[in-house]
Write a protein that holds these residues in place. Structure first.
Motif, PDB file in Angstrom:
ATOM      1  N   ALA A  25       0.777  -1.221  -0.116  1.00  0.00           N
ATOM      2  CA  ALA A  25       0.090   0.014  -0.046  1.00  0.00           C
ATOM      3  C   ALA A  25       0.854   1.284   0.064  1.00  0.00           C
ATOM      4  O   ALA A  25       0.606   2.201  -0.921  1.00  0.00           O
ATOM      5  N   ALA A  26       1.779   1.124   0.809  1.00  0.00           N
ATOM      6  CA  ALA A  26       2.486   2.486   0.844  1.00  0.00           C
ATOM      7  C   ALA A  26       3.436   2.705  -0.409  1.00  0.00           C
ATOM      8  O   ALA A  26       3.614   3.798  -0.814  1.00  0.00           O
ATOM      9  N   VAL A  27       4.001   1.487  -1.039  1.00  0.00           N
ATOM     10  CA  VAL A  27       4.640   1.737  -2.193  1.00  0.00           C
ATOM     11  C   VAL A  27       3.959   2.418  -3.296  1.00  0.00           C
ATOM     12  O   VAL A  27       4.155   3.306  -4.242  1.00  0.00           O
ATOM     13  N   ALA A  28       2.483   1.852  -3.466  1.00  0.00           N
ATOM     14  CA  ALA A  28       1.713   2.433  -4.349  1.00  0.00           C
ATOM     15  C   ALA A  28       0.970   3.802  -3.942  1.00  0.00           C
ATOM     16  O   ALA A  28       0.250   4.331  -4.745  1.00  0.00           O
ATOM     17  N   GLY A  29       1.251   4.241  -2.904  1.00  0.00           N
ATOM     18  CA  GLY A  29       0.719   5.475  -2.368  1.00  0.00           C
ATOM     19  C   GLY A  29      -0.818   5.588  -2.027  1.00  0.00           C
ATOM     20  O   GLY A  29      -1.357   6.519  -1.967  1.00  0.00           O
ATOM     21  N   MET A  30      -1.032   4.362  -1.636  1.00  0.00           N
ATOM     22  CA  MET A  30      -2.617   4.141  -1.096  1.00  0.00           C
ATOM     23  C   MET A  30      -2.643   3.876   0.456  1.00  0.00           C
ATOM     24  O   MET A  30      -1.439   3.532   1.046  1.00  0.00           O
ATOM     25  N   GLY A  31      -3.769   4.060   1.040  1.00  0.00           N
ATOM     26  CA  GLY A  31      -4.028   3.802   2.401  1.00  0.00           C
ATOM     27  C   GLY A  31      -4.175   2.361   2.576  1.00  0.00           C
ATOM     28  O   GLY A  31      -4.658   1.704   1.493  1.00  0.00           O
ATOM     29  N   ALA A  47      -3.424   2.787 -13.582  1.00  0.00           N
ATOM     30  CA  ALA A  47      -2.265   2.360 -14.054  1.00  0.00           C
ATOM     31  C   ALA A  47      -0.767   2.951 -13.077  1.00  0.00           C
ATOM     32  O   ALA A  47       0.036   1.610 -13.403  1.00  0.00           O
ATOM     33  N   ALA A  48      -1.012   3.836 -12.323  1.00  0.00           N
ATOM     34  CA  ALA A  48       0.398   3.989 -11.573  1.00  0.00           C
ATOM     35  C   ALA A  48       0.282   3.145 -10.558  1.00  0.00           C
ATOM     36  O   ALA A  48       1.374   2.796 -10.117  1.00  0.00           O
ATOM     37  N   GLU A  49      -0.701   2.794  -9.931  1.00  0.00           N
ATOM     38  CA  GLU A  49      -0.722   1.671  -8.847  1.00  0.00           C
ATOM     39  C   GLU A  49      -0.111   0.282  -9.520  1.00  0.00           C
ATOM     40  O   GLU A  49       0.713  -0.463  -8.808  1.00  0.00           O
ATOM     41  N   VAL A  50      -0.666   0.017 -10.798  1.00  0.00           N
ATOM     42  CA  VAL A  50      -0.297  -1.207 -11.129  1.00  0.00           C
ATOM     43  C   VAL A  50       1.458  -1.238 -11.446  1.00  0.00           C
ATOM     44  O   VAL A  50       2.019  -2.356 -11.153  1.00  0.00           O
ATOM     45  N   THR A  51       1.908  -0.075 -11.931  1.00  0.00           N
ATOM     46  CA  THR A  51       3.237   0.122 -12.048  1.00  0.00           C
ATOM     47  C   THR A  51       3.945  -0.023 -10.757  1.00  0.00           C
ATOM     48  O   THR A  51       5.090  -0.693 -10.598  1.00  0.00           O
ATOM     49  N   ALA A  52       3.569   0.677  -9.740  1.00  0.00           N
ATOM     50  CA  ALA A  52       4.174   0.413  -8.321  1.00  0.00           C
ATOM     51  C   ALA A  52       4.091  -1.108  -7.961  1.00  0.00           C
ATOM     52  O   ALA A  52       5.294  -1.688  -7.395  1.00  0.00           O
ATOM     53  N   ALA A  68      -4.927  -9.050 -11.599  1.00  0.00           N
ATOM     54  CA  ALA A  68      -5.908  -7.883 -10.796  1.00  0.00           C
ATOM     55  C   ALA A  68      -7.261  -7.839 -11.060  1.00  0.00           C
ATOM     56  O   ALA A  68      -8.032  -7.150 -10.627  1.00  0.00           O
ATOM     57  N   GLY A  69      -7.537  -8.582 -12.080  1.00  0.00           N
ATOM     58  CA  GLY A  69      -9.081  -8.531 -12.475  1.00  0.00           C
ATOM     59  C   GLY A  69      -9.174  -7.916 -14.042  1.00  0.00           C
ATOM     60  O   GLY A  69      -8.265  -7.344 -14.560  1.00  0.00           O
ATOM     61  N   VAL A  70     -10.199  -8.251 -14.652  1.00  0.00           N
ATOM     62  CA  VAL A  70     -10.602  -7.832 -16.082  1.00  0.00           C
ATOM     63  C   VAL A  70     -10.464  -6.429 -16.310  1.00  0.00           C
ATOM     64  O   VAL A  70     -10.081  -6.227 -17.596  1.00  0.00           O
ATOM     65  N   SER A  71     -10.812  -5.495 -15.628  1.00  0.00           N
ATOM     66  CA  SER A  71     -10.814  -4.031 -15.966  1.00  0.00           C
ATOM     67  C   SER A  71      -9.453  -3.317 -15.561  1.00  0.00           C
ATOM     68  O   SER A  71      -9.556  -2.238 -15.357  1.00  0.00           O
ATOM     69  N   THR A  72      -8.561  -4.018 -15.023  1.00  0.00           N
ATOM     70  CA  THR A  72      -7.298  -3.363 -14.804  1.00  0.00           C
ATOM     71  C   THR A  72      -6.337  -2.748 -15.799  1.00  0.00           C
ATOM     72  O   THR A  72      -6.288  -3.429 -16.887  1.00  0.00           O
ATOM     73  N   PRO A  73      -5.941  -1.327 -15.752  1.00  0.00           N
ATOM     74  CA  PRO A  73      -5.503  -0.971 -17.138  1.00  0.00           C
ATOM     75  C   PRO A  73      -4.047  -1.529 -16.899  1.00  0.00           C
ATOM     76  O   PRO A  73      -3.412  -1.670 -15.809  1.00  0.00           O
ATOM     77  N   VAL A  74      -3.481  -1.862 -18.249  1.00  0.00           N
ATOM     78  CA  VAL A  74      -2.195  -2.097 -18.198  1.00  0.00           C
ATOM     79  C   VAL A  74      -1.329  -0.613 -18.558  1.00  0.00           C
ATOM     80  O   VAL A  74      -1.799  -0.108 -19.700  1.00  0.00           O
ATOM     81  N   PRO A  75      -0.371  -0.215 -17.958  1.00  0.00           N
ATOM     82  CA  PRO A  75       0.143   0.911 -18.166  1.00  0.00           C
ATOM     83  C   PRO A  75       0.829   1.148 -19.396  1.00  0.00           C
ATOM     84  O   PRO A  75       1.556   0.045 -19.608  1.00  0.00           O
TER      85      PRO A  75
END
Length: 99
Positions: A25-31, A47-52, A68-75
């Motif tokens: 979570a921390a690396v992705a900037g998420m709570g 997309a940024a979280e996927v990259t992280a 991560a599921g069907v609608s997850t964006p590939v950066p």
């Protein structure tokens, strides 16, 4: 591609590296609450979280998106950065050859 978020796969990758969901979570900037929603398939990754996630887990963004599921964006590959790196390498080689 996974239909739903594959929490077991992500937990296994974290365990292989001795990491926790808190670190992810921390690396992705998420709570941690946002990450919990992702793991329960109630929130999509950006997309940024996927990259992280990919950088932390040592896999490609495509592999993260796959689990991560069907609608997850590939950066998208940052084409400008890739082009700048190629130009810099060519300039360095040219400078070396001129010496």
């Amino acid at each position: 591609m996974a239909l739903f978020f594959d929490a077991a796969w992500f937990d296994a990758r974290l365990a292989e590296r001795g990491l926790s969901r808190t670190v992810l979570a921390a690396v992705a900037g998420m709570g941690e609450a946002d990450l919990a929603l992702v793991f329960k398939d109630q929130r999509e990754l950006s997309a940024a979280e996927v990259t992280a996630f990919a950088e932390l887990l040592g896999v490609t963004p495509g592999e993260i998106a796959h689990h991560a599921g069907v609608s997850t964006p590939v950066p998208a590959v940052d084409r400008l950065a890739a082009l700048e790196a190629r130009v810099a390498a060519l300039e360095a080689e040219l400078a070396r050859l001129k010496r």
